[in-house]
Design a protein around this motif. Structure first.
Motif, PDB file in Angstrom:
ATOM      1  N   SER A  59      21.104  -3.603  25.408  1.00  0.00           N
ATOM      2  CA  SER A  59      20.726  -4.363  24.680  1.00  0.00           C
ATOM      3  C   SER A  59      22.328  -5.026  23.699  1.00  0.00           C
ATOM      4  O   SER A  59      23.334  -5.577  24.063  1.00  0.00           O
ATOM      5  CB  SER A  59      20.547  -3.638  23.457  1.00  0.00           C
ATOM      6  N   PHE A  60      21.816  -6.279  22.592  1.00  0.00           N
ATOM      7  CA  PHE A  60      22.552  -6.465  21.973  1.00  0.00           C
ATOM      8  C   PHE A  60      23.277  -5.632  20.737  1.00  0.00           C
ATOM      9  O   PHE A  60      23.970  -6.345  19.505  1.00  0.00           O
ATOM     10  CB  PHE A  60      22.160  -7.930  21.524  1.00  0.00           C
ATOM     11  N   HIS A  61      22.564  -4.711  20.777  1.00  0.00           N
ATOM     12  CA  HIS A  61      22.870  -3.877  19.142  1.00  0.00           C
ATOM     13  C   HIS A  61      22.272  -2.234  19.920  1.00  0.00           C
ATOM     14  O   HIS A  61      21.334  -2.001  20.748  1.00  0.00           O
ATOM     15  CB  HIS A  61      21.048  -4.132  18.724  1.00  0.00           C
ATOM     16  N   VAL A  62      22.126  -1.734  19.368  1.00  0.00           N
ATOM     17  CA  VAL A  62      22.497   0.058  19.589  1.00  0.00           C
ATOM     18  C   VAL A  62      21.230   0.389  20.274  1.00  0.00           C
ATOM     19  O   VAL A  62      20.659   0.103  18.912  1.00  0.00           O
ATOM     20  CB  VAL A  62      23.296   0.944  18.535  1.00  0.00           C
ATOM     21  N   THR A  63      21.078   1.029  21.377  1.00  0.00           N
ATOM     22  CA  THR A  63      19.657   1.058  21.525  1.00  0.00           C
ATOM     23  C   THR A  63      19.595   2.467  22.753  1.00  0.00           C
ATOM     24  O   THR A  63      19.885   2.528  23.882  1.00  0.00           O
ATOM     25  CB  THR A  63      19.082   0.224  22.324  1.00  0.00           C
ATOM     26  N   PRO A  64      18.836   3.271  21.485  1.00  0.00           N
ATOM     27  CA  PRO A  64      19.438   4.498  21.945  1.00  0.00           C
ATOM     28  C   PRO A  64      17.801   5.308  23.081  1.00  0.00           C
ATOM     29  O   PRO A  64      17.579   5.694  23.798  1.00  0.00           O
ATOM     30  CB  PRO A  64      19.268   5.602  20.601  1.00  0.00           C
ATOM     31  N   LYS A  97      12.715  -5.503  17.906  1.00  0.00           N
ATOM     32  CA  LYS A  97      13.240  -5.614  19.028  1.00  0.00           C
ATOM     33  C   LYS A  97      12.690  -6.024  20.436  1.00  0.00           C
ATOM     34  O   LYS A  97      11.716  -4.692  20.292  1.00  0.00           O
ATOM     35  CB  LYS A  97      14.790  -4.844  18.281  1.00  0.00           C
ATOM     36  N   MET A  98      13.560  -6.866  20.934  1.00  0.00           N
ATOM     37  CA  MET A  98      12.665  -6.214  22.259  1.00  0.00           C
ATOM     38  C   MET A  98      13.234  -6.599  23.564  1.00  0.00           C
ATOM     39  O   MET A  98      14.271  -7.948  23.159  1.00  0.00           O
ATOM     40  CB  MET A  98      11.513  -7.148  22.089  1.00  0.00           C
ATOM     41  N   ALA A  99      12.709  -6.663  24.447  1.00  0.00           N
ATOM     42  CA  ALA A  99      13.708  -6.972  25.556  1.00  0.00           C
ATOM     43  C   ALA A  99      12.366  -7.309  26.571  1.00  0.00           C
ATOM     44  O   ALA A  99      11.466  -7.313  26.410  1.00  0.00           O
ATOM     45  CB  ALA A  99      14.797  -6.141  25.984  1.00  0.00           C
ATOM     46  N   LEU A 141       4.650 -15.550  17.933  1.00  0.00           N
ATOM     47  CA  LEU A 141       5.258 -15.105  18.514  1.00  0.00           C
ATOM     48  C   LEU A 141       6.972 -15.388  18.321  1.00  0.00           C
ATOM     49  O   LEU A 141       6.719 -16.458  19.203  1.00  0.00           O
ATOM     50  CB  LEU A 141       4.936 -13.876  19.155  1.00  0.00           C
ATOM     51  N   ALA A 142       7.593 -15.985  17.555  1.00  0.00           N
ATOM     52  CA  ALA A 142       8.737 -16.112  17.947  1.00  0.00           C
ATOM     53  C   ALA A 142      10.086 -14.839  18.279  1.00  0.00           C
ATOM     54  O   ALA A 142      10.297 -13.280  17.289  1.00  0.00           O
ATOM     55  CB  ALA A 142       9.709 -16.420  16.494  1.00  0.00           C
ATOM     56  N   TYR A 143      10.549 -15.388  19.089  1.00  0.00           N
ATOM     57  CA  TYR A 143      11.430 -14.079  19.866  1.00  0.00           C
ATOM     58  C   TYR A 143      12.672 -14.422  20.430  1.00  0.00           C
ATOM     59  O   TYR A 143      13.190 -15.977  20.886  1.00  0.00           O
ATOM     60  CB  TYR A 143      10.870 -13.987  21.763  1.00  0.00           C
ATOM     61  N   ASP A 144      13.732 -15.106  19.479  1.00  0.00           N
ATOM     62  CA  ASP A 144      15.193 -15.394  19.496  1.00  0.00           C
ATOM     63  C   ASP A 144      16.175 -14.420  19.761  1.00  0.00           C
ATOM     64  O   ASP A 144      16.491 -12.967  19.688  1.00  0.00           O
ATOM     65  CB  ASP A 144      15.437 -14.980  17.909  1.00  0.00           C
ATOM     66  N   VAL A 145      16.872 -14.702  21.055  1.00  0.00           N
ATOM     67  CA  VAL A 145      17.285 -14.136  22.209  1.00  0.00           C
ATOM     68  C   VAL A 145      18.559 -14.114  22.213  1.00  0.00           C
ATOM     69  O   VAL A 145      18.621 -14.907  21.491  1.00  0.00           O
ATOM     70  CB  VAL A 145      16.702 -14.538  23.755  1.00  0.00           C
ATOM     71  N   HIS A 146      19.561 -13.030  21.476  1.00  0.00           N
ATOM     72  CA  HIS A 146      20.484 -13.076  21.235  1.00  0.00           C
ATOM     73  C   HIS A 146      21.389 -12.062  22.490  1.00  0.00           C
ATOM     74  O   HIS A 146      22.530 -12.316  22.689  1.00  0.00           O
ATOM     75  CB  HIS A 146      20.652 -11.346  20.473  1.00  0.00           C
ATOM     76  N   ARG A 147      20.743 -12.177  23.727  1.00  0.00           N
ATOM     77  CA  ARG A 147      22.024 -11.915  24.971  1.00  0.00           C
ATOM     78  C   ARG A 147      21.048 -12.402  26.328  1.00  0.00           C
ATOM     79  O   ARG A 147      19.471 -11.550  25.929  1.00  0.00           O
ATOM     80  CB  ARG A 147      22.071 -10.029  25.055  1.00  0.00           C
ATOM     81  N   GLU A 166      18.252  -5.947  38.772  1.00  0.00           N
ATOM     82  CA  GLU A 166      17.661  -6.718  37.990  1.00  0.00           C
ATOM     83  C   GLU A 166      18.262  -7.766  37.944  1.00  0.00           C
ATOM     84  O   GLU A 166      19.668  -8.014  38.778  1.00  0.00           O
ATOM     85  CB  GLU A 166      17.885  -6.321  36.536  1.00  0.00           C
ATOM     86  N   ARG A 167      17.847  -9.336  38.683  1.00  0.00           N
ATOM     87  CA  ARG A 167      18.174 -10.296  38.804  1.00  0.00           C
ATOM     88  C   ARG A 167      17.828 -11.387  36.774  1.00  0.00           C
ATOM     89  O   ARG A 167      19.134 -12.570  36.789  1.00  0.00           O
ATOM     90  CB  ARG A 167      17.183 -11.361  39.426  1.00  0.00           C
ATOM     91  N   MET A 168      17.270 -11.153  36.411  1.00  0.00           N
ATOM     92  CA  MET A 168      17.394 -11.635  35.061  1.00  0.00           C
ATOM     93  C   MET A 168      16.713 -10.611  33.994  1.00  0.00           C
ATOM     94  O   MET A 168      16.296  -9.582  33.937  1.00  0.00           O
ATOM     95  CB  MET A 168      16.644 -12.687  34.701  1.00  0.00           C
ATOM     96  N   ALA A 169      17.281 -10.384  32.580  1.00  0.00           N
ATOM     97  CA  ALA A 169      17.617  -9.631  31.473  1.00  0.00           C
ATOM     98  C   ALA A 169      17.342  -9.921  30.116  1.00  0.00           C
ATOM     99  O   ALA A 169      18.762 -10.641  30.223  1.00  0.00           O
ATOM    100  CB  ALA A 169      17.936  -8.286  30.892  1.00  0.00           C
ATOM    101  N   SER A 170      16.919 -10.381  28.886  1.00  0.00           N
ATOM    102  CA  SER A 170      17.422 -11.069  27.976  1.00  0.00           C
ATOM    103  C   SER A 170      16.654  -9.766  26.615  1.00  0.00           C
ATOM    104  O   SER A 170      15.119  -9.148  26.767  1.00  0.00           O
ATOM    105  CB  SER A 170      16.560 -12.263  28.167  1.00  0.00           C
ATOM    106  N   PHE A 171      17.357  -9.725  25.406  1.00  0.00           N
ATOM    107  CA  PHE A 171      17.450  -8.888  24.411  1.00  0.00           C
ATOM    108  C   PHE A 171      17.538  -9.689  23.140  1.00  0.00           C
ATOM    109  O   PHE A 171      18.265 -11.057  23.344  1.00  0.00           O
ATOM    110  CB  PHE A 171      18.683  -7.955  24.458  1.00  0.00           C
ATOM    111  N   GLY A 172      17.039  -9.543  22.866  1.00  0.00           N
ATOM    112  CA  GLY A 172      17.070 -10.087  21.005  1.00  0.00           C
ATOM    113  C   GLY A 172      15.653  -9.702  19.943  1.00  0.00           C
ATOM    114  O   GLY A 172      15.326  -8.294  20.660  1.00  0.00           O
ATOM    115  N   VAL A 173      15.960 -10.267  19.485  1.00  0.00           N
ATOM    116  CA  VAL A 173      14.894 -10.054  17.577  1.00  0.00           C
ATOM    117  C   VAL A 173      13.172 -10.702  17.805  1.00  0.00           C
ATOM    118  O   VAL A 173      13.406 -12.147  17.702  1.00  0.00           O
ATOM    119  CB  VAL A 173      15.079 -10.583  16.209  1.00  0.00           C
ATOM    120  N   ALA A 174      11.963 -10.130  17.622  1.00  0.00           N
ATOM    121  CA  ALA A 174      10.721 -10.568  17.892  1.00  0.00           C
ATOM    122  C   ALA A 174       9.819 -10.985  16.276  1.00  0.00           C
ATOM    123  O   ALA A 174      10.397  -9.624  15.468  1.00  0.00           O
ATOM    124  CB  ALA A 174      10.128 -10.289  18.168  1.00  0.00           C
ATOM    125  N   ALA A 175      10.084 -11.988  16.370  1.00  0.00           N
ATOM    126  CA  ALA A 175       9.303 -12.263  14.521  1.00  0.00           C
ATOM    127  C   ALA A 175       7.475 -12.354  14.455  1.00  0.00           C
ATOM    128  O   ALA A 175       7.310 -13.309  15.373  1.00  0.00           O
ATOM    129  CB  ALA A 175       9.896 -13.201  13.693  1.00  0.00           C
TER     130      ALA A 175
END
Length: 597
Positions: A59-64, A97-99, A141-147, A166-175
């Motif tokens: 992810s872009f942030h600690v994700t257990p 957080k979503m991906a 739904l605003a998905y601000d991709v951080h990575r 995997e060929r693509m993965a995105s990680f970010g903050v959803a509002a």
């Protein structure tokens, strides 16, 4: 964003979560609430069919840990937010957080995810590489991709124990913005994501959990996502003109070989693919069945929303003996339909189509597509320069610029006729600008990947659908159609690449004269670093710029080839595999300008 954020402008102290929430209320007019509360199978007895993942997770942030929903079979996940306050603004924004990802190293069908708030359908969204703003009615739904991670073609990503091949993965903050009227003061909201796909697919969405609950509000940079949800961004620009992106080639299930209804196709284009304009192009033989042209025109009128979502009346003239071409009208009230077959299924020569358009005097642009494809080749001798002003250079069939086996994104769903390439057509004197379209048959225009299992790997590009960009001063039907007619347009493989390309300050699509040296300038901006830019003259590489920044500019000077007419265009490669092609500019040597230039 406020200049001092995330610090207090007076004390210079790091703002507390409570202070940031109060600032969002004052500056953006919304109430911000932590979007993750109670999770698990006991949430209000709501069924859960999702995969629980334990980390550490990429992810872009600690994700257990996380919960993942894919399109492999009616999967769904539900959870509760933190309680909303008793006193709220008119709109409430939940952050979490979503991906998203493709779930495979090769192409699979598309789909969509439907997000419900207290059992009300709020938003439909999709997997995406880059930041996106999904809308539906009063909800956003605003998905601000951080990575973003993208594998090179033919390779795959292995990011963690759960994200492999995997060929693509995105990680970010959803509002997620919803009306306060949908919520009960002092109570949490129930959020639920349900997968929907016409065909099974491993594409996925994931709810990521923070290490500590307080991390969401204190340690996440959620302001850009909330700001994007609260206010629509300004139109995109290439530095010279506003740029609008659209889907120009898609099919439905209405007596046709596509999927889903007309309204589902139009709705996906607007709310889920998030395109600015849309042309639905069902086959003419489907429209002939029961004289159903009026059904398509009714959908065009019903979905058109000037300034927000433009619809263009269109259909496909699907001749298997002369070639496929799409017909685009300026006005749904003056859109005379004409089929490539007689009622007894005899083929009609395209000259009859053009004669029909002449008789009716309609404003029309005709666009040939997949010309090199051996299954459905295009006969360039049947082209009419009055109407055929553009060509679809890329679609789900691949790229048709050339038929060289080593060309980028060539597509392998059919054999090819190299002599029918777009490069050869331009060299033969055809004056054609460029567009890109999905040729969507899966019901997900603007994000199409394929419909039939046998062609997912071969036919469709590893970067997905094509999109057309127009240079227009406003988002109106007339302005979009005129930009297409004037060839003030270009094509991309799907992402929003901003391109400005001029020769002697004349924009793409122009026909000009020049007495001496030609000055070629470009500016390209992408959501990721640009890899290289090719300046093409008369179908051959004239100059190459190696790049490594998201915004690249360049200037070249060329005395000309010595030919009476030279054509120049731009070919753009991004580091994530996406491409763009700027429409050509034709330059005639001074003193040799014909009367029609």
């Amino acid at each position: 964003m406020l200049d001092s954020y995330p610090f207090d402008p007076e004390t210079d102290l790091y703002l507390t979560p409570e202070e940031r929430v109060a600032l969002a209320r004052r500056a953006l007019g919304v109430t911000v609430v932590d979007g993750t509360g109670r999770l698990g199978i006991d949430v209000l007895n709501t069924p859960i069919r999702a995969t629980h993942l334990e980390g550490p997770l990429a992810s872009f942030h600690v994700t257990p840990e996380a919960w993942r929903v894919s399109h492999m079979g009616n999967e769904t996940f539900a959870w509760l937010t933190q309680p909303v306050p008793h006193e709220m603004a008119e709109s409430v924004v939940f952050i979490f957080k979503m991906a998203t990802g493709y779930g495979s190293s090769w192409v699979h069908p598309s789909g969509e995810f439907r997000l419900y708030v207290n059992e009300r359908h709020a938003i439909t969204f999709r997997e995406t590489k880059y930041s996106e703003r999904f809308t539906k009615g009063p909800c956003v739904l605003a998905y601000d991709v951080h990575r973003t991670e993208v594998a090179p073609e033919g390779m795959s990503l292995n990011l963690d124990a759960a994200t492999t091949h995997e060929r693509m993965a995105s990680f970010g903050v959803a509002a997620l913005l919803v009306p306060a009227a949908w919520l009960e003061p002092g109570q949490p909201a129930l959020l639920r994501v349900v997968s929907h796909s016409e065909y099974p697919s491993p594409t996925w969405w994931r709810l990521d959990l923070a290490y500590k609950q307080a991390d969401y509000m204190r340690h996440l940079n959620w302001w850009p996502a909330v700001e994007l949800a609260a206010s629509p961004p300004a139109p995109l620009s290439n530095g010279r003109s506003p740029v609008f992106f659209g889907e120009v080639h898609a099919h439905s299930e209405i007596d046709s070989d596509g999927s889903r209804t007309l309204d589902e196709n139009f709705g996906h284009a607007r709310h889920t693919a998030c395109v600015d304009f849309y042309a639905h192009t069902d086959h003419d033989d489907a429209i002939m069945k029961g004289d159903k042209w009026h059904l398509r025109l009714d959908a065009v009128r019903r979905w058109h929303d000037e300034g927000r979502f433009v619809t263009i009346p269109a259909y496909e003239f699907t001749s298997f003996v002369y070639g496929h071409r799409n017909v685009y009208f300026r006005d749904p009230e003056h859109a005379p339909f004409f089929s490539c077959r007689t009622p007894d299924q005899q083929w009609i020569h395209p000259r009859e189509l053009y004669a029909h358009l002449d008789r009716h005097g309609a404003d029309v642009v005709v666009i040939p597509h997949h010309p090199v494809v051996a299954d459905h080749p295009f006969n360039w001798k049947t082209s009419n320069p009055k109407y055929d002003r553009l060509v679809e250079i890329f679609s789900g069939w691949g790229c048709h610029e050339t038929a060289d086996a080593n060309a980028p994104l060539i597509g392998h769903g059919s054999d090819k006729y190299p002599q029918l390439s777009i490069t050869n057509a331009l060299r033969s004197g055809h004056i054609l600008g460029f567009v890109c379209g999905a040729d969507a048959h899966d019901g997900y225009p603007g994000n199409a990947q394929g419909k039939f299992p046998y062609n997912w790997m071969n036919k469709h590009s590893p970067v997905g659908s094509g999109r057309t960009a127009v240079l227009a001063e406003q988002l109106s039907r007339d302005a979009v159609w005129q930009a297409l007619y004037d060839r003030r347009c270009y094509g991309t493989t799907g992402t929003r690449i901003l391109v400005d390309f001029t020769v002697n300050d004349a924009p793409m699509g122009s026909q000009v004269t020049a007495a001496g040296e030609r000055t070629i300038r470009f500016r390209v901006a992408g959501p990721c670093p640009i890899h290289k830019i090719h300046v093409i003259r008369n179908g051959e590489l004239l100059a190459r710029a190696w790049c490594d920044q998201p915004v690249e500019t360049g200037e070249f000077h060329d005395p000309g080839s010595g030919a009476e007419v030279d054509f120049y265009y731009l070919r753009v490669f991004c580091q994530d595999g996406e491409m763009a092609w700027a429409s050509p500019i034709w330059v005639r040597r001074a003193g040799r300008r014909p009367p029609d230039w």
